[in-house]
Design a protein around this motif. Sequence first.
Motif: not given
Length: 292
Positions: A28-37, A273-284
């Motif tokens: 949860v903390i990790s998700a919040l940190v990413m959301l805050l960024i 940041m959006l590119m990295v989030m897309m990569l994370s989504g692809m990994a998931g």
Amino acid sequence: MIWSKYNIFFRLRLTDSLLRGILSMGAVISALVMLLIVIFLILESWSLLGRISPARFFTDTSWHPLEGAYHLMPMLAGTLYASTGALLLAIPLGIASALFIVYYASPRLAKWYKRLVELLAGIPSVVFGFWGLTTLVPLINQIHPPGASLLAAILILALMILPTITLTAYSALMAVPDEFLRNATALGLPRWGMIRGVAFPAARTGIVAGIILATGRAIGETMAVLMVAGNVVQYPDGLFDPIRTLASNIALEMAYAMGDHRAVLFVSGLLLMLMVMMLSGMAGWWGRGHRA
């Protein structure tokens, strides 16, 4: 005796619940940190995003933010060219290194080779950049001036992400159950047939996750690329042309940027940041698809 067994069972359940709670809190903390960024990047760039069309970042004629021209495409292209070239070099070398450690090297040689790769993973990026600036760039300059170029950026990035791919592929291959390999050997498969038909399919998810992790590092690398790429805002016509990446552009111009110029640099950060989030989504997505 019964009470002792019950007490042990209760402690194990309590430890399991406590561990689950700690891990859930960390997620949860990790998700919040990413959301805050992401929120921070949007707020810092909103003074510009609220007034102009996002299409202008891809259709303006040039990058002159003080004159109202915000063309990010040459730097986005430079980022993608450098990252793709580095991956084309590092993926086969990294997987080959992992295979060598796990299946081909003697135990002693594998131990020292793995330590060498781990040492390479711990070298700071500025050291890679300094070596590239003083050694690699002059070598390329002897072949084709100016030396600081897309090719130099590709070679430095490939060297930097190689340990990530090697070590994640090594971990994935080591996690393949021994009985899979013993059964393949019992069927008479040669070593490469066992690797291709058994080890690779079993370790595929971990290997792909490592490649995606390395891609994220290549896209976001700043200092080393800044020192060797030439930092010219242009579409490269070849490997020997200078380029500028999005991350390098932020590092170069943030110190003196103000107003809309500063806001468009935050737009660049948001795009990264959006590119990295897309990569994370692809990994998931990949992990869920192959678990299913």
